[in-house]
Design a protein around this motif. Sequence first.
Motif, PDB file in Angstrom:
ATOM      1  N   MET A  27     -44.528  -6.809  22.287  1.00 27.50           N
ATOM      2  CA  MET A  27     -45.595  -7.076  23.251  1.00 27.50           C
ATOM      3  C   MET A  27     -46.431  -5.836  23.523  1.00 27.50           C
ATOM      4  SD  MET A  27     -45.273  -8.847  26.980  1.00 27.50           S
ATOM      5  CE  MET A  27     -46.693  -9.004  28.086  1.00 27.50           C
ATOM      6  N   VAL A  28     -45.790  -4.682  23.689  1.00 30.89           N
ATOM      7  CA  VAL A  28     -46.554  -3.466  23.998  1.00 30.89           C
ATOM      8  C   VAL A  28     -47.003  -2.735  22.738  1.00 30.89           C
ATOM      9  CG1 VAL A  28     -45.456  -3.198  26.244  1.00 30.89           C
ATOM     10  CG2 VAL A  28     -44.489  -2.022  24.256  1.00 30.89           C
ATOM     11  N   GLY A  29     -46.591  -3.221  21.564  1.00 25.11           N
ATOM     12  CA  GLY A  29     -47.075  -2.664  20.308  1.00 25.11           C
ATOM     13  C   GLY A  29     -46.434  -1.368  19.892  1.00 25.11           C
ATOM     14  N   LEU A  30     -45.215  -1.104  20.361  1.00 30.62           N
ATOM     15  CA  LEU A  30     -44.500   0.114  19.997  1.00 30.62           C
ATOM     16  C   LEU A  30     -43.255  -0.242  19.191  1.00 30.62           C
ATOM     17  CD1 LEU A  30     -44.898   2.076  23.360  1.00 30.62           C
ATOM     18  CD2 LEU A  30     -46.197   2.382  21.236  1.00 30.62           C
ATOM     19  N   PRO A  31     -42.727   0.703  18.400  1.00 30.88           N
ATOM     20  CA  PRO A  31     -41.674   0.363  17.445  1.00 30.88           C
ATOM     21  C   PRO A  31     -40.380  -0.162  18.046  1.00 30.88           C
ATOM     22  CG  PRO A  31     -42.693   2.447  16.838  1.00 30.88           C
ATOM     23  CD  PRO A  31     -43.220   2.087  18.190  1.00 30.88           C
ATOM     24  N   ARG A  32     -39.893   0.454  19.125  1.00 33.00           N
ATOM     25  CA  ARG A  32     -38.588   0.087  19.667  1.00 33.00           C
ATOM     26  C   ARG A  32     -38.633   0.100  21.185  1.00 33.00           C
ATOM     27  NH1 ARG A  32     -34.101   1.954  16.775  1.00 33.00           N
ATOM     28  NH2 ARG A  32     -32.835   1.413  18.602  1.00 33.00           N
ATOM     29  N   ALA A  33     -37.677  -0.606  21.798  1.00 37.25           N
ATOM     30  CA  ALA A  33     -37.547  -0.612  23.258  1.00 37.25           C
ATOM     31  C   ALA A  33     -36.080  -0.677  23.626  1.00 37.25           C
ATOM     32  CB  ALA A  33     -38.303  -1.784  23.867  1.00 37.25           C
ATOM     33  N   VAL A  34     -35.753  -0.161  24.811  1.00 29.98           N
ATOM     34  CA  VAL A  34     -34.408  -0.248  25.354  1.00 29.98           C
ATOM     35  C   VAL A  34     -34.540  -0.627  26.825  1.00 29.98           C
ATOM     36  CG1 VAL A  34     -34.380   2.251  25.855  1.00 29.98           C
ATOM     37  CG2 VAL A  34     -32.223   0.966  25.735  1.00 29.98           C
ATOM     38  N   SER A  35     -33.678  -1.540  27.286  1.00 26.72           N
ATOM     39  CA  SER A  35     -33.802  -2.056  28.649  1.00 26.72           C
ATOM     40  C   SER A  35     -32.873  -1.320  29.610  1.00 26.72           C
ATOM     41  CB  SER A  35     -33.493  -3.555  28.681  1.00 26.72           C
ATOM     42  OG  SER A  35     -32.176  -3.818  28.223  1.00 26.72           O
ATOM     43  N   PHE A  36     -33.309  -1.230  30.867  1.00 26.14           N
ATOM     44  CA  PHE A  36     -32.553  -0.624  31.957  1.00 26.14           C
ATOM     45  C   PHE A  36     -32.460  -1.627  33.098  1.00 26.14           C
ATOM     46  CE2 PHE A  36     -33.757   3.028  29.540  1.00 26.14           C
ATOM     47  CZ  PHE A  36     -32.860   4.048  29.839  1.00 26.14           C
ATOM     48  N   VAL A  37     -31.535  -1.370  34.026  1.00 23.95           N
ATOM     49  CA  VAL A  37     -31.331  -2.327  35.114  1.00 23.95           C
ATOM     50  C   VAL A  37     -32.423  -2.248  36.174  1.00 23.95           C
ATOM     51  CG1 VAL A  37     -28.853  -2.512  34.794  1.00 23.95           C
ATOM     52  CG2 VAL A  37     -29.750  -0.746  36.304  1.00 23.95           C
ATOM     53  N   SER A  38     -33.166  -1.133  36.239  1.00 29.12           N
ATOM     54  CA  SER A  38     -34.283  -1.027  37.179  1.00 29.12           C
ATOM     55  C   SER A  38     -35.203   0.104  36.742  1.00 29.12           C
ATOM     56  CB  SER A  38     -33.797  -0.757  38.614  1.00 29.12           C
ATOM     57  OG  SER A  38     -33.333   0.575  38.750  1.00 29.12           O
ATOM     58  N   GLY A  39     -36.415   0.104  37.268  1.00 27.76           N
ATOM     59  CA  GLY A  39     -37.345   1.182  36.964  1.00 27.76           C
ATOM     60  C   GLY A  39     -36.879   2.515  37.500  1.00 27.76           C
ATOM     61  N   TYR A  40     -36.305   2.509  38.690  1.00 21.73           N
ATOM     62  CA  TYR A  40     -35.801   3.764  39.257  1.00 21.73           C
ATOM     63  C   TYR A  40     -34.696   4.340  38.372  1.00 21.73           C
ATOM     64  CZ  TYR A  40     -35.686   6.868  43.308  1.00 21.73           C
ATOM     65  OH  TYR A  40     -35.832   7.945  44.133  1.00 21.73           O
TER      66      TYR A  40
ATOM     67  N   ILE B 217     -55.088   7.595  30.244  1.00 22.40           N
ATOM     68  CA  ILE B 217     -54.044   7.827  29.258  1.00 22.40           C
ATOM     69  C   ILE B 217     -54.583   8.482  27.979  1.00 22.40           C
ATOM     70  CG2 ILE B 217     -52.176   6.776  27.934  1.00 22.40           C
ATOM     71  CD1 ILE B 217     -51.801   6.756  30.991  1.00 22.40           C
ATOM     72  N   PRO B 218     -55.730   8.061  27.435  1.00 25.62           N
ATOM     73  CA  PRO B 218     -56.246   8.740  26.235  1.00 25.62           C
ATOM     74  C   PRO B 218     -56.467  10.233  26.447  1.00 25.62           C
ATOM     75  CG  PRO B 218     -57.358   6.648  26.514  1.00 25.62           C
ATOM     76  CD  PRO B 218     -56.557   6.867  27.759  1.00 25.62           C
ATOM     77  N   ALA B 219     -57.036  10.602  27.591  1.00 27.91           N
ATOM     78  CA  ALA B 219     -57.277  12.019  27.862  1.00 27.91           C
ATOM     79  C   ALA B 219     -55.962  12.775  28.023  1.00 27.91           C
ATOM     80  CB  ALA B 219     -58.145  12.176  29.116  1.00 27.91           C
ATOM     81  N   LEU B 220     -54.989  12.162  28.655  1.00 25.35           N
ATOM     82  CA  LEU B 220     -53.689  12.811  28.823  1.00 25.35           C
ATOM     83  C   LEU B 220     -52.990  12.998  27.477  1.00 25.35           C
ATOM     84  CD1 LEU B 220     -52.470  10.903  32.005  1.00 25.35           C
ATOM     85  CD2 LEU B 220     -53.015  13.338  31.876  1.00 25.35           C
TER      86      LEU B 220
ATOM     87  N   GLY C  61     -56.964   0.349  24.890  1.00 25.32           N
ATOM     88  CA  GLY C  61     -57.148   0.138  23.457  1.00 25.32           C
ATOM     89  C   GLY C  61     -56.255   0.999  22.594  1.00 25.32           C
ATOM     90  N   ILE C  62     -55.072   1.348  23.091  1.00 31.26           N
ATOM     91  CA  ILE C  62     -54.144   2.203  22.349  1.00 31.26           C
ATOM     92  C   ILE C  62     -53.141   1.368  21.559  1.00 31.26           C
ATOM     93  CG2 ILE C  62     -52.329   3.944  22.586  1.00 31.26           C
ATOM     94  CD1 ILE C  62     -53.848   4.960  25.096  1.00 31.26           C
TER      95      ILE C  62
ATOM     96  N   ILE D  43     -50.053  -0.918  17.163  1.00 26.73           N
ATOM     97  CA  ILE D  43     -50.810   0.299  17.467  1.00 26.73           C
ATOM     98  C   ILE D  43     -52.216   0.163  16.884  1.00 26.73           C
ATOM     99  CG2 ILE D  43     -50.904   2.799  17.148  1.00 26.73           C
ATOM    100  CD1 ILE D  43     -47.847   2.742  16.933  1.00 26.73           C
ATOM    101  N   GLN D  44     -53.218   0.442  17.683  1.00 23.66           N
ATOM    102  CA  GLN D  44     -54.594   0.226  17.282  1.00 23.66           C
ATOM    103  C   GLN D  44     -55.100   1.337  16.353  1.00 23.66           C
ATOM    104  OE1 GLN D  44     -56.246  -2.751  18.113  1.00 23.66           O
ATOM    105  NE2 GLN D  44     -54.090  -3.108  18.639  1.00 23.66           N
ATOM    106  N   PRO D  45     -56.124   1.020  15.531  1.00 26.11           N
ATOM    107  CA  PRO D  45     -56.680   2.033  14.616  1.00 26.11           C
ATOM    108  C   PRO D  45     -57.068   3.306  15.362  1.00 26.11           C
ATOM    109  CG  PRO D  45     -57.582  -0.129  14.124  1.00 26.11           C
ATOM    110  CD  PRO D  45     -56.784  -0.285  15.385  1.00 26.11           C
ATOM    111  N   GLY D  46     -56.767   4.422  14.739  1.00 24.29           N
ATOM    112  CA  GLY D  46     -57.057   5.716  15.345  1.00 24.29           C
ATOM    113  C   GLY D  46     -55.894   6.293  16.126  1.00 24.29           C
ATOM    114  N   TRP D  47     -54.900   5.439  16.435  1.00 23.42           N
ATOM    115  CA  TRP D  47     -53.762   5.918  17.209  1.00 23.42           C
ATOM    116  C   TRP D  47     -52.484   5.985  16.386  1.00 23.42           C
ATOM    117  CZ3 TRP D  47     -54.429   8.198  21.724  1.00 23.42           C
ATOM    118  CH2 TRP D  47     -55.601   7.925  22.431  1.00 23.42           C
ATOM    119  N   GLN D  48     -52.506   5.417  15.163  1.00 24.36           N
ATOM    120  CA  GLN D  48     -51.312   5.505  14.324  1.00 24.36           C
ATOM    121  C   GLN D  48     -50.966   6.977  14.053  1.00 24.36           C
ATOM    122  OE1 GLN D  48     -53.959   3.561  13.583  1.00 24.36           O
ATOM    123  NE2 GLN D  48     -53.280   1.519  12.943  1.00 24.36           N
ATOM    124  N   GLY D  49     -49.705   7.289  14.131  1.00 23.49           N
ATOM    125  CA  GLY D  49     -49.267   8.651  13.879  1.00 23.49           C
ATOM    126  C   GLY D  49     -49.486   9.602  15.032  1.00 23.49           C
ATOM    127  N   ARG D  50     -50.053   9.089  16.135  1.00 19.17           N
ATOM    128  CA  ARG D  50     -50.334   9.965  17.283  1.00 19.17           C
ATOM    129  C   ARG D  50     -49.441   9.656  18.483  1.00 19.17           C
ATOM    130  NH1 ARG D  50     -56.552   9.406  18.523  1.00 19.17           N
ATOM    131  NH2 ARG D  50     -56.067  11.166  19.894  1.00 19.17           N
TER     132      ARG D  50
END
Length: 410
Positions: A109-122, A200-203, A237-238, A244-251
């Motif tokens: 869904m978020v377009g990233l290779p892997r994810a791991v779940s936690f019981v809460s954000g904190y 986020i792009p500037a950061l 647009g990341i 991953i959108q064009p221009g962001w691969q490998g970054r």
Amino acid sequence: MSSSPLFAPELAELAQAHLLRQRREVSPLLPPADLLPDQEHVRGTTYLINGQSRLSFGSNDYLGLSQHPALILAAQQAAARYGVGATASPSVCGHSPSHEALELELAAMVGLPRAVSFVSGYMANVGVIPALVGRGDAVFSDALNHACLIDGARLSRADVQVVPHGDLAALDAALQASTARRKLVLTDAVFSMDGNIADIPALLALCERHDAWLMVDDAHGFGVLGEHGEGTLAHWGIAGRGGIQPGWQGRLHRLIYMATLGKAAGVAGAFVAGEPTLVDWLVQRARTYMFATAAPAMLTEAVRAGLRVIQEEGGRREHLAQLRHRLRTGLKLQPAWRLLPSETAIQPLIIGSNADALAVMDHLDRQGLWVPAIRPPTVPSGTARLRISLSAAHTLEHVDALCKALSEAV
């Protein structure tokens, strides 16, 4: 040692400063069982608060999914299959087929290779940050970051530098001056008390320039921002459902992405997504993952149902945008008040003093409306506010009622 009851003087000081927090008994006021599909918007808006019915603008249930029949059914069916507890940490026997499926779906869904779940954000933030950096490293934290990012940075024992909110020039200078072995920049994606969106792009560009990592907490953007609710990365647009959108691969090897599942997703939990080696490392070293009992599968199945609703029912986000426009055009402000600019479901109304914010909250409460007053230390001194939180479960008429009640508050 004082003979006074434990912490009595300190509690009295908080009360004197109008900073004493009060818990309330809150339960949803559910509609009749024969609710028609086109009436679902009445779910998740009205609560019994200390036994009194109130129209709520206080929750983070931005899409109204906490009472969605599909999520409730998914939880019920999962409870029948898996039981109501995960019984152990993920590395022992708490990682079920449901957890595995959820992590795959979140990464896609978020377009990233892997994810791991936690019981809460904190738990995610206070576990992930110390797994990434430690003594000899440096953390650069936005001044308005959420408490869990702040606490995670403190627990890491790295050198922590607080950067003025959104000040890219100050961050650039701080990164340039640092000689730390590892550098980690921390930021909320959507700031929880102001509603503004981090650049986020500037950061990421600054992190590339100074060989740093960027950790983004998208608790309040995931599900709300992006064409399909993928969150703040899609907003910029990341990355998103299409990868991953064009221009962001490998970054994006510098990115650590975290989002919670108890707000727009309507359930509970959190996840961290990024490069495969990042996820592998967190499984080995994030203590709040290694040593905490996993979330019950009944919750992960409810989240999976919520992800389908988020991506398939785009009308909820469209309605949320209509509510935001109605509020911002219909609200008549008192001279001393200020509505902060926000493109999100969070609409902060700055009142000023703690006492005044509480007085306005009490006025709304008498009108049958629940809007919480937020005071220091959650927000800076002198900026006590009403945190108006919109939900797709609200109607335009609900927002009109809030605007009318606020216009009558003196």
